[in-house]
Design a protein around this motif. Structure first.
Motif, PDB file in Angstrom:
ATOM      1  N   ASP A  62       0.838  -1.219   0.000  1.00  0.00           N
ATOM      2  CA  ASP A  62       0.000   0.000   0.000  1.00  0.00           C
ATOM      3  C   ASP A  62       0.862   1.254   0.000  1.00  0.00           C
ATOM      4  O   ASP A  62       0.593   2.232  -0.732  1.00  0.00           O
ATOM      5  CB  ASP A  62      -0.913  -0.019   1.232  1.00  0.00           C
ATOM      6  CG  ASP A  62      -1.932  -1.157   1.161  1.00  0.00           C
ATOM      7  OD1 ASP A  62      -2.193  -1.637   0.022  1.00  0.00           O
ATOM      8  OD2 ASP A  62      -2.450  -1.575   2.227  1.00  0.00           O
ATOM      9  N   ASN A  63       1.909   1.266   0.823  1.00  0.00           N
ATOM     10  CA  ASN A  63       2.805   2.425   0.868  1.00  0.00           C
ATOM     11  C   ASN A  63       3.471   2.653  -0.483  1.00  0.00           C
ATOM     12  O   ASN A  63       3.649   3.790  -0.937  1.00  0.00           O
ATOM     13  CB  ASN A  63       3.861   2.233   1.953  1.00  0.00           C
ATOM     14  CG  ASN A  63       3.268   2.263   3.350  1.00  0.00           C
ATOM     15  OD1 ASN A  63       2.221   2.881   3.570  1.00  0.00           O
ATOM     16  ND2 ASN A  63       3.915   1.580   4.302  1.00  0.00           N
ATOM     17  N   LEU A  64       3.867   1.560  -1.123  1.00  0.00           N
ATOM     18  CA  LEU A  64       4.518   1.681  -2.427  1.00  0.00           C
ATOM     19  C   LEU A  64       3.562   2.272  -3.459  1.00  0.00           C
ATOM     20  O   LEU A  64       3.951   3.139  -4.264  1.00  0.00           O
ATOM     21  CB  LEU A  64       5.013   0.303  -2.881  1.00  0.00           C
ATOM     22  CG  LEU A  64       5.743   0.247  -4.204  1.00  0.00           C
ATOM     23  CD1 LEU A  64       7.007   1.100  -4.158  1.00  0.00           C
ATOM     24  CD2 LEU A  64       6.109  -1.197  -4.561  1.00  0.00           C
ATOM     25  N   MET A  65       2.301   1.858  -3.428  1.00  0.00           N
ATOM     26  CA  MET A  65       1.331   2.391  -4.382  1.00  0.00           C
ATOM     27  C   MET A  65       1.084   3.870  -4.147  1.00  0.00           C
ATOM     28  O   MET A  65       1.040   4.690  -5.082  1.00  0.00           O
ATOM     29  CB  MET A  65       0.019   1.612  -4.254  1.00  0.00           C
ATOM     30  CG  MET A  65       0.107   0.160  -4.738  1.00  0.00           C
ATOM     31  SD  MET A  65       0.491   0.025  -6.481  1.00  0.00           S
ATOM     32  CE  MET A  65      -0.974   0.761  -7.170  1.00  0.00           C
ATOM     33  N   SER A  66       0.940   4.275  -2.877  1.00  0.00           N
ATOM     34  CA  SER A  66       0.706   5.699  -2.595  1.00  0.00           C
ATOM     35  C   SER A  66       1.910   6.543  -2.979  1.00  0.00           C
ATOM     36  O   SER A  66       1.782   7.649  -3.526  1.00  0.00           O
ATOM     37  CB  SER A  66       0.381   5.881  -1.108  1.00  0.00           C
ATOM     38  OG  SER A  66       1.482   5.437  -0.309  1.00  0.00           O
ATOM     39  N   THR A  67       3.109   6.026  -2.748  1.00  0.00           N
ATOM     40  CA  THR A  67       4.328   6.750  -3.127  1.00  0.00           C
ATOM     41  C   THR A  67       4.396   6.930  -4.635  1.00  0.00           C
ATOM     42  O   THR A  67       4.806   7.986  -5.146  1.00  0.00           O
ATOM     43  CB  THR A  67       5.554   5.985  -2.631  1.00  0.00           C
ATOM     44  OG1 THR A  67       5.455   5.795  -1.222  1.00  0.00           O
ATOM     45  CG2 THR A  67       6.826   6.755  -2.926  1.00  0.00           C
ATOM     46  N   LYS A  68       4.020   5.861  -5.395  1.00  0.00           N
ATOM     47  CA  LYS A  68       4.015   5.987  -6.856  1.00  0.00           C
ATOM     48  C   LYS A  68       3.037   7.059  -7.305  1.00  0.00           C
ATOM     49  O   LYS A  68       3.343   7.870  -8.208  1.00  0.00           O
ATOM     50  CB  LYS A  68       3.646   4.639  -7.475  1.00  0.00           C
ATOM     51  CG  LYS A  68       4.761   3.620  -7.418  1.00  0.00           C
ATOM     52  CD  LYS A  68       4.344   2.328  -8.128  1.00  0.00           C
ATOM     53  CE  LYS A  68       5.460   1.321  -8.116  1.00  0.00           C
ATOM     54  NZ  LYS A  68       5.065   0.067  -8.792  1.00  0.00           N
ATOM     55  N   HIS A  69       1.831   7.119  -6.689  1.00  0.00           N
ATOM     56  CA  HIS A  69       0.850   8.147  -7.074  1.00  0.00           C
ATOM     57  C   HIS A  69       1.372   9.549  -6.778  1.00  0.00           C
ATOM     58  O   HIS A  69       1.253  10.470  -7.601  1.00  0.00           O
ATOM     59  CB  HIS A  69      -0.470   7.894  -6.322  1.00  0.00           C
ATOM     60  CG  HIS A  69      -1.217   6.688  -6.812  1.00  0.00           C
ATOM     61  ND1 HIS A  69      -1.582   6.508  -8.136  1.00  0.00           N
ATOM     62  CD2 HIS A  69      -1.676   5.580  -6.151  1.00  0.00           C
ATOM     63  CE1 HIS A  69      -2.231   5.365  -8.286  1.00  0.00           C
ATOM     64  NE2 HIS A  69      -2.289   4.769  -7.072  1.00  0.00           N
ATOM     65  N   ASP A  70       1.993   9.729  -5.594  1.00  0.00           N
ATOM     66  CA  ASP A  70       2.552  11.043  -5.246  1.00  0.00           C
ATOM     67  C   ASP A  70       3.651  11.445  -6.212  1.00  0.00           C
ATOM     68  O   ASP A  70       3.752  12.616  -6.628  1.00  0.00           O
ATOM     69  CB  ASP A  70       3.105  11.011  -3.811  1.00  0.00           C
ATOM     70  CG  ASP A  70       2.001  10.800  -2.785  1.00  0.00           C
ATOM     71  OD1 ASP A  70       0.822  11.091  -3.122  1.00  0.00           O
ATOM     72  OD2 ASP A  70       2.308  10.324  -1.673  1.00  0.00           O
ATOM     73  N   LEU A  71       4.492  10.478  -6.619  1.00  0.00           N
ATOM     74  CA  LEU A  71       5.580  10.779  -7.550  1.00  0.00           C
ATOM     75  C   LEU A  71       5.030  11.216  -8.895  1.00  0.00           C
ATOM     76  O   LEU A  71       5.535  12.161  -9.518  1.00  0.00           O
ATOM     77  CB  LEU A  71       6.469   9.544  -7.697  1.00  0.00           C
ATOM     78  CG  LEU A  71       7.656   9.675  -8.643  1.00  0.00           C
ATOM     79  CD1 LEU A  71       8.603  10.778  -8.168  1.00  0.00           C
ATOM     80  CD2 LEU A  71       8.408   8.354  -8.748  1.00  0.00           C
ATOM     81  N   LEU A  72       3.980  10.553  -9.357  1.00  0.00           N
ATOM     82  CA  LEU A  72       3.383  10.941 -10.630  1.00  0.00           C
ATOM     83  C   LEU A  72       2.792  12.346 -10.560  1.00  0.00           C
ATOM     84  O   LEU A  72       2.904  13.149 -11.507  1.00  0.00           O
ATOM     85  CB  LEU A  72       2.300   9.921 -11.010  1.00  0.00           C
ATOM     86  CG  LEU A  72       2.797   8.526 -11.398  1.00  0.00           C
ATOM     87  CD1 LEU A  72       1.617   7.586 -11.602  1.00  0.00           C
ATOM     88  CD2 LEU A  72       3.638   8.592 -12.667  1.00  0.00           C
ATOM     89  N   LYS A  73       2.136  12.667  -9.421  1.00  0.00           N
ATOM     90  CA  LYS A  73       1.579  14.019  -9.273  1.00  0.00           C
ATOM     91  C   LYS A  73       2.673  15.079  -9.297  1.00  0.00           C
ATOM     92  O   LYS A  73       2.565  16.119  -9.954  1.00  0.00           O
ATOM     93  CB  LYS A  73       0.803  14.102  -7.959  1.00  0.00           C
ATOM     94  CG  LYS A  73      -0.505  13.327  -7.981  1.00  0.00           C
ATOM     95  CD  LYS A  73      -1.215  13.459  -6.646  1.00  0.00           C
ATOM     96  CE  LYS A  73      -2.532  12.672  -6.638  1.00  0.00           C
ATOM     97  NZ  LYS A  73      -3.231  12.783  -5.342  1.00  0.00           N
TER      98      LYS A  73
END
Length: 299
Positions: A238-249
């Motif tokens: 879950d942390n990895l997925m949220s980090t990926k979304h933040d990086l894309l933003k």
């Protein structure tokens, strides 16, 4: 028969075959003699001959004699094969397998005995007369020697059957004794197991219960560890997925900021002045190149 070690019936067969072979040999020798006589009558009509004529006559005589002798040898070999075929066919009817020793055909001692036997049989005129009246006759397959042979085979099989029956009785007795011994050993083993059974049963029960507790403890610890690892892995995912979304933003915001900054920079007076200066410099360079081309010497 004392000379060759055969009985009277086989002796008569041997004599008949010898008579047949002698008649064929005599006939072939007469044919060879006639070859020489024909040469004398047809070619030896002059008193003198040249070497070539003599060589030609001898060569012709050689060819004729060679052909006659070769034909006789081939016929003799084929006749012997037919004789062996008759003997083997009679043996096969009684499921017998005859054996021959080819090396004995060149035994000088045996050949001399056969020659002496032939000489003794055919030099006496009385034996010749009686032999000529004797007709070759094969032994019937259903009488005399055949019945005797069958009776011998039946007797041999009967004796072998009796031996097998006696051996079977011995084996049965041994098997019965072994079975009794086995039963005794099994009863003794059961008695011994009955004495030690209770003690071993209690001990085994305690060991089994201890092992069951140990296995249950290990299972619970393993299930707990597995659940903890599963929860930790899910949290990390879950942390990895949220980090990926933040990086894309963040990447998207940076791209928009760069575009906006470039647009604002192009609208500034410094950018426009720099653009005009570059355009003037390019015009000056073009003029200088044209002037240079005027003053360059021609090739």
């Amino acid at each position: 028969m004392a000379e060759l070690g055969l009985n009277d019936h086989h002796q008569n067969d041997v004599i008949n075959y010898m008579r047949f072979a002698r008649s064929k040999r005599t006939l072939r020798l007469k044919t060879v003699d006639s070859c020489f006589q024909d040469l004398k009558d047809s070619r030896l009509v002059e008193e003198t001959f040249t070497v070539d004529e003599v060589a030609d006559m001898l060569q012709g005589l050689q060819l004729v004699v060679h052909s006659e002798v070769e034909s006789e040898l081939i016929n003799t070999a084929h006749t012997n094969v037919l004789l062996l075929r008759q003997l083997f066919a009679q043996a096969e009817k009684w499921y017998l397998k005859l054996q021959t020793d080819i090396s004995e055909l060149e035994n000088r001692e045996l050949l001399e005995k056969v020659a002496e036997f032939e000489k003794a049989e055919f030099t006496s005129s009385s034996k010749k007369a009686s032999a000529e009246l004797m007709k070759p006759k094969l032994a019937p397959l259903n009488e005399g020697g055949s019945s005797e042979l069958l009776n011998k085979e039946i007797g041999r099989l009967h004796e072998e059957n009796e031996k097998l029956k006696a051996r079977l009785k011995t084996i049965e007795a041994q098997a019965t004794g072994a079975l009794d011994e086995k039963n005794k050993l099994e009863h003794a083993l059961k008695d011994l197991q009955g004495v030690q059974g209770d003690r071993k049963a209690k001990q085994n029960t305690q060991e089994i219960s201890g092992l069951e507790k140990t296995v249950a403890t290990l299972k619970s610890e393993f299930a707990k560890t597995l659940n903890e690892r599963t929860a930790s892995q899910k949290c990390l995912e879950d942390n990895l997925m949220s980090t990926k979304h933040d990086l894309l933003k963040v990447q998207e915001q940076l791209s928009l900021a760069e575009k906006e900054l470039e647009k604002k920079f192009q609208q500034t007076s410094a950018y426009r002045n720099m653009k005009d200066i570059l355009a003037k410099k390019n015009e000056q360079i073009k003029d200088l190149r044209k002037t240079l081309l005027k003053y360059e010497p021609e090739d």
